[in-house]
Scaffold this motif. Sequence first.
Motif, mmCIF file in Angstrom:
data_model
loop_
_atom_site.group_PDB
_atom_site.id
_atom_site.type_symbol
_atom_site.label_atom_id
_atom_site.label_comp_id
_atom_site.label_asym_id
_atom_site.label_seq_id
_atom_site.Cartn_x
_atom_site.Cartn_y
_atom_site.Cartn_z
ATOM 1 N N LYS A 1 0.825 -1.211 0.000
ATOM 2 C CA LYS A 1 0.000 0.000 0.000
ATOM 3 C C LYS A 1 0.857 1.258 0.000
ATOM 4 O O LYS A 1 0.464 2.295 -0.553
ATOM 5 C CB LYS A 1 -0.908 0.005 1.235
ATOM 6 N N PHE A 2 2.010 1.169 0.619
ATOM 7 C CA PHE A 2 2.948 2.298 0.626
ATOM 8 C C PHE A 2 3.545 2.531 -0.757
ATOM 9 O O PHE A 2 3.636 3.662 -1.237
ATOM 10 C CB PHE A 2 4.059 2.024 1.644
ATOM 11 N N LEU A 3 3.938 1.445 -1.417
ATOM 12 C CA LEU A 3 4.679 1.564 -2.676
ATOM 13 C C LEU A 3 3.846 2.006 -3.870
ATOM 14 O O LEU A 3 4.231 2.911 -4.620
ATOM 15 C CB LEU A 3 5.334 0.224 -3.026
ATOM 16 N N PHE A 4 2.710 1.352 -4.085
ATOM 17 C CA PHE A 4 2.016 1.516 -5.360
ATOM 18 C C PHE A 4 1.496 2.919 -5.646
ATOM 19 O O PHE A 4 1.480 3.332 -6.817
ATOM 20 C CB PHE A 4 0.901 0.475 -5.491
ATOM 21 N N PRO B 1 12.816 2.181 -7.981
ATOM 22 C CA PRO B 1 12.316 1.740 -6.677
ATOM 23 C C PRO B 1 11.614 0.382 -6.706
ATOM 24 O O PRO B 1 11.209 -0.111 -5.655
ATOM 25 C CB PRO B 1 11.310 2.850 -6.315
ATOM 26 N N PHE B 2 11.479 -0.202 -7.893
ATOM 27 C CA PHE B 2 10.748 -1.473 -8.001
ATOM 28 C C PHE B 2 11.586 -2.497 -8.764
ATOM 29 O O PHE B 2 11.203 -2.960 -9.838
ATOM 30 C CB PHE B 2 9.420 -1.223 -8.718
ATOM 31 N N ILE C 1 6.560 -8.490 -3.537
ATOM 32 C CA ILE C 1 5.337 -7.826 -3.974
ATOM 33 C C ILE C 1 4.370 -8.772 -4.686
ATOM 34 O O ILE C 1 3.174 -8.813 -4.355
ATOM 35 C CB ILE C 1 5.666 -6.618 -4.872
ATOM 36 N N LYS C 2 4.862 -9.533 -5.643
ATOM 37 C CA LYS C 2 3.957 -10.418 -6.380
ATOM 38 C C LYS C 2 3.287 -11.446 -5.469
ATOM 39 O O LYS C 2 2.047 -11.582 -5.494
ATOM 40 C CB LYS C 2 4.693 -11.116 -7.527
#
Length: 236
Positions: free
Chosen positions: A65-68, A81-82, A91-92
């Motif tokens: 939730k922070f990243l997307f 960053p990904f 993540i997946k």
Amino acid sequence: MIAKDQNIALLTVAKAASENSEWKDYADYCIDRENGLRKQAFKKLAEFLKSTKNWTLDQKIDFAKFLFPFFENIQDADYGPFPQPLSDKLIKPTLEEWCEIEIIDNRPFRWFGKYYKSEEHLFRAIELNPEDDLARETILSWWTYNIYYSIHHLPEGYIGNPSEDLKLAEKIEEQISKLTDNNRKEYWTKELNEDLEIIENYVEWKNSGHTDLAKWGKENNKTVGYNLTRSYYYKK
């Protein structure tokens, strides 16, 4: 060497991540990556991923939730960053597990659908939230690219099947009509209409029996390719 936008994204994400002590190694990865210290950066990333093995699902979801939102709102934030190890190892699998239990929040379906190429997940996101323009636009971008690919070598040759592309265009029109943002509706309608004009002119040329598409377009003031526009053909 990474691009300027990726550097800005890395620093922006690093600053936000550093506010959570559990994400410090990830923040350090972003900072080292921005400084060009790739080997050192990926060591930090490995330490971060190792620490997440003991996380609960809720902790993993919080990080997603922070990243997307950064990925969706900041240019190139879904590049530096990904990195692949973060995607594959954290993540997946987190999104997969989250999607299995989620019945209200449509975001994991949108995020999985976009970043792991799943129309099924995107349509599930839209089912949960019919006003999710981000999910719908991902579908539109994929479908319109399929049409673009079919016609991008015209007038030399049509790669796809005009009948199938016209059917796909109808599906695209349906999705465009469901967008909530009128500006985005106008954008996608314009994109589709430009491609439809080329397809329809190609079909008209085929039915005419003329042997040369480019010549036919010039003779009839018709657009028959991306570099062959009406203005190009117009003569006083």
